[in-house]
Structures are given as C-alpha cells and as structure tokens.
Design a protein around this motif. Sequence first.
Motif, PDB file in Angstrom:
ATOM      1  N   PRO A 140       0.754  -1.412   0.014  1.00  0.00           N
ATOM      2  CA  PRO A 140       0.026   0.075   0.021  1.00  0.00           C
ATOM      3  C   PRO A 140       1.010   1.197   0.056  1.00  0.00           C
ATOM      4  CG  PRO A 140       0.218  -0.710   2.232  1.00  0.00           C
ATOM      5  CD  PRO A 140       1.005  -2.054   1.431  1.00  0.00           C
ATOM      6  N   ASP A 141       0.086   2.425  -0.378  1.00  0.00           N
ATOM      7  CA  ASP A 141       0.829   3.698   0.026  1.00  0.00           C
ATOM      8  C   ASP A 141       2.025   3.888  -0.774  1.00  0.00           C
ATOM      9  OD1 ASP A 141       0.036   3.021   3.383  1.00  0.00           O
ATOM     10  OD2 ASP A 141      -1.203   3.827   1.740  1.00  0.00           O
ATOM     11  N   PRO A 142       2.050   3.477  -2.136  1.00  0.00           N
ATOM     12  CA  PRO A 142       3.005   3.609  -2.948  1.00  0.00           C
ATOM     13  C   PRO A 142       3.712   5.201  -3.051  1.00  0.00           C
ATOM     14  CG  PRO A 142       1.099   3.271  -4.502  1.00  0.00           C
ATOM     15  CD  PRO A 142       0.716   3.278  -3.068  1.00  0.00           C
ATOM     16  N   ILE A 171       5.337   0.863  10.446  1.00  0.00           N
ATOM     17  CA  ILE A 171       5.770   1.822   9.232  1.00  0.00           C
ATOM     18  C   ILE A 171       4.391   2.043   8.509  1.00  0.00           C
ATOM     19  CG2 ILE A 171       6.965   1.719   6.921  1.00  0.00           C
ATOM     20  CD1 ILE A 171       8.683   2.472   9.264  1.00  0.00           C
ATOM     21  N   PHE A 172       4.003   3.449   8.585  1.00  0.00           N
ATOM     22  CA  PHE A 172       2.831   3.857   7.940  1.00  0.00           C
ATOM     23  C   PHE A 172       3.643   4.531   6.517  1.00  0.00           C
ATOM     24  CE2 PHE A 172      -1.043   4.335  10.467  1.00  0.00           C
ATOM     25  CZ  PHE A 172      -0.940   3.320  11.022  1.00  0.00           C
ATOM     26  N   ALA A 173       2.753   5.206   5.855  1.00  0.00           N
ATOM     27  CA  ALA A 173       3.166   5.674   4.505  1.00  0.00           C
ATOM     28  C   ALA A 173       4.614   6.496   4.288  1.00  0.00           C
ATOM     29  CB  ALA A 173       2.173   6.601   3.854  1.00  0.00           C
ATOM     30  N   ILE A 180       1.256  12.169  10.210  1.00  0.00           N
ATOM     31  CA  ILE A 180       1.724  11.188   9.537  1.00  0.00           C
ATOM     32  C   ILE A 180       2.015  11.325   7.978  1.00  0.00           C
ATOM     33  CG2 ILE A 180       0.799   9.193  10.989  1.00  0.00           C
ATOM     34  CD1 ILE A 180      -1.404   9.230   8.829  1.00  0.00           C
ATOM     35  N   ASP A 181       2.731  10.551   7.286  1.00  0.00           N
ATOM     36  CA  ASP A 181       2.808  10.535   5.754  1.00  0.00           C
ATOM     37  C   ASP A 181       3.537  11.776   5.376  1.00  0.00           C
ATOM     38  OD1 ASP A 181       0.744   8.620   6.057  1.00  0.00           O
ATOM     39  OD2 ASP A 181      -0.816   9.548   4.866  1.00  0.00           O
ATOM     40  N   PRO A 182       4.786  11.780   5.955  1.00  0.00           N
ATOM     41  CA  PRO A 182       5.540  12.937   5.754  1.00  0.00           C
ATOM     42  C   PRO A 182       6.068  12.856   4.046  1.00  0.00           C
ATOM     43  CG  PRO A 182       6.973  11.413   6.932  1.00  0.00           C
ATOM     44  CD  PRO A 182       5.432  10.998   6.854  1.00  0.00           C
ATOM     45  N   ILE A 197      -7.464  13.802   5.232  1.00  0.00           N
ATOM     46  CA  ILE A 197      -6.751  14.497   4.056  1.00  0.00           C
ATOM     47  C   ILE A 197      -5.318  13.963   4.347  1.00  0.00           C
ATOM     48  CG2 ILE A 197      -6.382  16.638   5.264  1.00  0.00           C
ATOM     49  CD1 ILE A 197      -6.974  16.027   1.490  1.00  0.00           C
ATOM     50  N   GLU A 198      -4.696  13.102   3.520  1.00  0.00           N
ATOM     51  CA  GLU A 198      -3.395  12.501   3.803  1.00  0.00           C
ATOM     52  C   GLU A 198      -2.454  12.192   2.731  1.00  0.00           C
ATOM     53  OE1 GLU A 198      -4.823   9.016   6.185  1.00  0.00           O
ATOM     54  OE2 GLU A 198      -5.791   8.219   4.287  1.00  0.00           O
ATOM     55  N   GLY A 199      -1.505  11.658   2.841  1.00  0.00           N
ATOM     56  CA  GLY A 199      -0.542  11.143   1.944  1.00  0.00           C
ATOM     57  C   GLY A 199      -0.236  12.390   0.926  1.00  0.00           C
ATOM     58  N   GLY A 204     -10.451   8.674   3.504  1.00  0.00           N
ATOM     59  CA  GLY A 204     -10.189   7.467   4.265  1.00  0.00           C
ATOM     60  C   GLY A 204      -9.917   6.361   3.547  1.00  0.00           C
ATOM     61  N   THR A 205      -9.079   5.333   3.798  1.00  0.00           N
ATOM     62  CA  THR A 205      -8.474   4.428   3.034  1.00  0.00           C
ATOM     63  C   THR A 205      -9.446   3.186   2.932  1.00  0.00           C
ATOM     64  OG1 THR A 205      -6.342   3.266   2.501  1.00  0.00           O
ATOM     65  CG2 THR A 205      -7.059   3.300   4.954  1.00  0.00           C
ATOM     66  N   GLU A 206     -10.417   3.375   2.781  1.00  0.00           N
ATOM     67  CA  GLU A 206     -11.606   2.444   2.443  1.00  0.00           C
ATOM     68  C   GLU A 206     -12.325   2.753   1.297  1.00  0.00           C
ATOM     69  OE1 GLU A 206     -11.915   1.350   7.253  1.00  0.00           O
ATOM     70  OE2 GLU A 206     -13.077   2.606   6.143  1.00  0.00           O
ATOM     71  N   GLY A 253      -6.860   5.424  -4.077  1.00  0.00           N
ATOM     72  CA  GLY A 253      -6.221   6.732  -3.693  1.00  0.00           C
ATOM     73  C   GLY A 253      -4.712   6.537  -3.280  1.00  0.00           C
ATOM     74  N   HIS A 254      -4.192   7.612  -2.301  1.00  0.00           N
ATOM     75  CA  HIS A 254      -2.934   7.767  -2.134  1.00  0.00           C
ATOM     76  C   HIS A 254      -2.041   7.644  -3.107  1.00  0.00           C
ATOM     77  CE1 HIS A 254      -0.459   7.568   1.867  1.00  0.00           C
ATOM     78  NE2 HIS A 254       0.354   7.421   1.010  1.00  0.00           N
ATOM     79  N   ALA A 255      -2.018   8.369  -4.025  1.00  0.00           N
ATOM     80  CA  ALA A 255      -1.176   8.596  -5.204  1.00  0.00           C
ATOM     81  C   ALA A 255      -0.026   9.000  -5.132  1.00  0.00           C
ATOM     82  CB  ALA A 255      -2.301   9.171  -6.359  1.00  0.00           C
ATOM     83  N   PHE A 301      -0.922   4.375  -7.094  1.00  0.00           N
ATOM     84  CA  PHE A 301      -2.029   4.442  -6.087  1.00  0.00           C
ATOM     85  C   PHE A 301      -2.255   3.079  -5.536  1.00  0.00           C
ATOM     86  CE2 PHE A 301      -5.337   3.190  -8.851  1.00  0.00           C
ATOM     87  CZ  PHE A 301      -5.030   3.729  -9.971  1.00  0.00           C
ATOM     88  N   LEU A 302      -2.934   3.046  -4.553  1.00  0.00           N
ATOM     89  CA  LEU A 302      -3.344   2.041  -3.791  1.00  0.00           C
ATOM     90  C   LEU A 302      -5.062   1.535  -4.169  1.00  0.00           C
ATOM     91  CD1 LEU A 302      -5.523   2.048  -1.192  1.00  0.00           C
ATOM     92  CD2 LEU A 302      -3.541   3.229   0.004  1.00  0.00           C
ATOM     93  N   GLY A 303      -5.119   0.248  -4.191  1.00  0.00           N
ATOM     94  CA  GLY A 303      -6.675  -0.136  -4.445  1.00  0.00           C
ATOM     95  C   GLY A 303      -6.816  -1.320  -3.947  1.00  0.00           C
ATOM     96  N   GLY A 333      -5.302  -7.163   0.812  1.00  0.00           N
ATOM     97  CA  GLY A 333      -4.723  -6.096   1.230  1.00  0.00           C
ATOM     98  C   GLY A 333      -5.092  -4.716   0.159  1.00  0.00           C
ATOM     99  N   ARG A 334      -3.990  -3.634   0.421  1.00  0.00           N
ATOM    100  CA  ARG A 334      -4.547  -2.611  -0.439  1.00  0.00           C
ATOM    101  C   ARG A 334      -3.045  -2.858  -1.227  1.00  0.00           C
ATOM    102  NH1 ARG A 334      -4.028   2.105   3.474  1.00  0.00           N
ATOM    103  NH2 ARG A 334      -2.617   0.492   4.268  1.00  0.00           N
ATOM    104  N   GLU A 335      -3.086  -2.730  -2.848  1.00  0.00           N
ATOM    105  CA  GLU A 335      -2.192  -3.217  -3.686  1.00  0.00           C
ATOM    106  C   GLU A 335      -1.949  -1.819  -4.414  1.00  0.00           C
ATOM    107  OE1 GLU A 335      -4.962  -6.352  -4.954  1.00  0.00           O
ATOM    108  OE2 GLU A 335      -3.223  -7.557  -5.004  1.00  0.00           O
TER     109      GLU A 335
HETATM  110  C1  6LW Z   1      -1.245   5.671   5.776  1.00  0.00           C
HETATM  111  C2  6LW Z   1      -2.489   6.843   5.103  1.00  0.00           C
HETATM  112  C3  6LW Z   1      -3.427   5.744   4.747  1.00  0.00           C
HETATM  113  O1  6LW Z   1      -0.538   6.378   6.660  1.00  0.00           O
HETATM  114  O2  6LW Z   1      -3.373   4.613   5.443  1.00  0.00           O
HETATM  115  O3  6LW Z   1      -4.253   5.004   2.625  1.00  0.00           O
HETATM  116  C4  6LW Z   1      -2.307   4.791   6.515  1.00  0.00           C
HETATM  117  N1  6LW Z   1      -3.983   5.846   3.571  1.00  0.00           N
HETATM  118  O4  6LW Z   1      -2.052   7.572   4.281  1.00  0.00           O
HETATM  119  C5  6LW Z   1      -1.527   3.344   6.713  1.00  0.00           C
HETATM  120  O5  6LW Z   1      -1.476   2.907   5.070  1.00  0.00           O
END
Ligand code: 6LW
Length: 558
Positions: A31-33, A90-92, A138-140, A204-206, A224-226, A269-271, A285-287, A299-301
């Motif tokens: 996830p979170d490429p 370890i997050f993004a 998160i997600d620096p 709002i993230e990533g 949100g990552t769903e 998302g999370h592109a 991006f993840l999906g 999982g998120r690929e």
């Molecule tokens: C990540 C956040 C998220 O830090 O989930 O999909 C968290 N987005 O950006 C963990 O993957």
Amino acid sequence: MKKILALIFLMVCVSIAQEKFTNPILMGFYPDPSICKVDDNYYLVNSSFSYFPGIPVFQSKDLVNWKLIGHVLDRQEQMNTNGLGVSRGIFAPSIRYHKGIYYVTCTLVDAGGNFIVKSKEPSGPWSNPVWIPEINGIDPSPFFDDDGKAYIVYNSVAPDNKPLYDGHRTIRIIEFELENLKVKGREHILINGGTDLSKKPVWIEGPHIFKKDGYYYLIAAEGGTEDNHSEVVFRSKNLFGPYESYKNNPILTQRHLDPNRNNPITSTGHADFVVTDEGNWWAVFLGCRPYEDGYYNTGRETFLSPVKWIDGWPIINPDYEEVQYFYPYPTKPATDFATRQYSGNFTFVDDFDDEKLAGDWIFLRTPKEIWYSLKEKKGFLRIYLRPETCSGKGNPSFIGHRQQHIKSSAETKINFRPESEFEKAGIVIFQNEKHFYYLCKSKNKLNSTIQLFKSTSGNDIELIEEKIIPEEIQSDDLFLKIVSEGKEYSFHYAWKEGEWHTFENKLDASFLSTKVAGGFVGAVFGVYATSSGKESNNKAFYDYFLYRGNDDIYNSNK
Ligand code: 6LW
C-alpha cells in the motif's frame, strides 16, 4: 521490399505500443506507494507496518516490471516493532532524489514517530532514522523547491488540535535543513480539512507537492483508506498558499461505482506521480480487489494508471470510469529486467538452496536472534521452535510471503518430529494476531498428528481438525498446502509428493479479510514453527515453499 519492411516495423512498434500490462503492478499488500525517477530508473517504496525488514524498495525501467532491490529498514538498529500489533509500525513512506542523495521520510507509529533516512544508492545501505519530533502527524513527504530550499509536507491534526468532526485533519508544511536534517522555522497549514471544509472531508493525507508551469501542485488522499477513498489536487502560485481546490475533485475515485460490478477495484487513493522520458505522466496509487461484498484478503495493492493534464489540472485514469486491469505499456517494455513477477498470474518457489533468503520473505516484527538457517542442512530452511506464537506481539519463528492473488495456494514440505503437544511446525495464512489459520504437524499424548487451528479473539488458537498420523508412515516428512479460492480457504496434506488429501475444505476466508480483521495489511502465507510458550530445543526443516497465483481476470483476453 522496403515498403514491406517498413510496414512490418510499424506493425511491430504498434504491437509493442499496444502490448498491455496488468494491474495491480504490485499484487498483495503493497500500500501507499511513492515513486521517483532517476535517469532511466524508477524507484518505488511501500508501507510495511510491523513486518521486518521495513519499507521495500522496488526498481523498474518501464513502470511495469519491478525488481525488489532491498529494504530501507533492514537492520535491527533502524526499527524495532516488537510489542506492536501487525498494522502499527511503518505507515506511508515517501521517496525523493535530490542532488545525488535519495531521501525517504516515513512514520514509525507507536515506536518513534516521523523520521528521515538517506542513502547514496536506493538499494542502500540507508542511514539510521533521524527523528523529527516537530512533525505531529503521518505521511511525511519531502519537497525540494527551485530555490534550493527543502521542505516536508505531511498530514497533521486539526487547527489547534480542535477537530470540528471525526477525521478532521490538515496538511502542513515545514522547512527542512538537509545538512543537519533538522526542521527550520514554523509549520504552515496548507489545507484545512480537505477540498471543502463545509462538507466535512475526512482524512486528508498522503500529501505530495510538485511544481509545474509556475504552480505548486499538492495531491493528497481524501475520504479515508476504504471504499470512500479518493485522490484530490490543489494548486497555488505560492508554496505556502492559499491553495485552490480543483473544481472537479476528486481526480481519482471508485466510490461512485456499483459495488456489485465484475472484478471491482475499490478504495483507490494515496497516489504519487511520475513522468516518463516521453513526457507522459503516470500515477501509482493503492487499490483493493474484493472477491465479494467488499471482502478482500490481498490488502491494499499498488496500481498504475495514466494521468492526463486538462486545463492545467492532472486527471488520473481520464479515459475510463473504472480503473483498468490492463493498459498499454507506458514506455518500451523492459521484461528482462525483473527477476520475478509481481503482477498477473505467476508462481514463486524458494527451494532454500541459496545461502540467503529471497528478499521477498518477511518476518513478524524485528528478529532479535537468528533462529533460522539455510546452512545447517543444504537445501533446507531450518527453523528453531521457540515459545513465541503468531497470537502474540513478539517475533515468532515465522517467515512470510504475501498472498498476492484471490485464487492462490502455498505449499511446503517439512521434516519434523514433535516431542510434545506444544511443539508444532507447519504453514499458516496470517492476517493478524487474532485472524489466522494454522495447518501443522504436532502430537497429542500418544501420536504424531496433523492439526488445523483457527485463531481466537482471546489471542489463542482453537483446534478445528486433527488426524493421527498412521504408524505405517515412518517418515518425518509431511507435505502441507493451503489453497485460497476467494471466500474460502482449504487445507491439504500429503505423505508423498503430489498425492494430496483434503484435510478441511471451504473454511471462511472472510475471517482474514480487512473488512472483518481490520487493519492496514493483507494476508500472508508463512512457514511457522512454535513450542507454544514452552522452551524447546527442537527444530523443523522446510524443503521448499511453492506459491501459485491464478486469478481469473488474467486468464481472460487483455
Ligand atoms: C497511511 C495513510 C493511509 O499512513 O493509511 O491509505 C495509512 N492511507 O495515508 C496506513 O497505510
């Protein structure tokens, strides 16, 4: 004759141009490429949570065929996730290149917070983390401006840490001195809430910032990552804003589509963006790929789709409503580059003949001792039985390979003689400490047996099925196999190669789905041995591990 040759050449070029790649480009929980391009190489990193080593680094020449070249955090001193749930840690991460140095920023959740590491080579060795306590979020992601200044943009708390609603977050930026790896000055809020605060946008993230045509573009995940996940874009003539939200946001989402469509790709998302030598923009991006009712175990690929610039704004996957499983190659295919497949249908086998484990193997949390060996018995992986179990939050004698397909199998051959009912060795399909199935060889009071366990909510395991190993089976060898068929797992054993017997059929796979188990990871097949909390001097030998993935979508016409 020349005209014929020219026509043939043209046809070959068209066929290469039309040759399609398969999505996800990295199957299984990657996830979170985040991606960057240096010369004719692309580099991509993913989240890895409590697994060790952390932050896989992939290299490609064509954005499609990827080679795992190492991990950012491959030393105990860099990361210690012991005691953490599998979806913490370890997050993004974000990877960027600047003046000869590679930088990765990331968050080690519940074990240190935000940090930066650097390396002269993407394959490492990477430095030890330099912690950045000033970043509360998160997600620096690093950004290097034209004037030579460096910044980190990241997700953070609501203004004054007073959220107006659950999920109210901000995107902030702070200057960063590369020489001493220290932040400088104050942070600035770039985005409050998301595209429209009045609509209460969540998570709002990533974030990533890049500069184009005099604008600072800020892309970020929102929703949100769903299922509600999306990617949105903002821009400003000034790095510190104010930022204008694109009027047609989101630039990527699948949330509006029929959840009952065939082969849905959801939660996109999370592109991150990358530009090819031909000047074409692409997004990773993840999906997710549910097998039914939003249940997915893979999982998120990581997916790849084209980006088109329209009226000064980037749109991901502009020509379709649905993210596609097949797109024409972004550039000339470099199929001979990769050493194994991560996309489409494939087989992965480790016969344990090498003196080093293949880089794809992952450990549950950071090993403090070396409890495995590829040298003790040539051609075998030797694992010591230790008290730690997969139900706990330590480092069990477990080595895992991601479940990368909806339809897949993992098999192994063990040589093991249990000396008590506490001693077990076998194969596990693991989502988290409370959601896994374990097929193993052990013993009851009198006999060696084959056992199948299901984890319990009480961080223990319950016996589902047991079979006494007949006395005529004199060998200590046993073949074990787990098969995933989307919503079911089945479990098999064999005394002799290929002569499989079904041990338990059609157990509920949704038990290991993200929807049921929660968290951010995907299911992982693992070779796993334990003495169930007791001390033991026993060991198990694994002759091979064979993973097969065979999803229907890749057997259709591209
Ligand atoms: C990540 C956040 C998220 O830090 O989930 O999909 C968290 N987005 O950006 C963990 O993957």
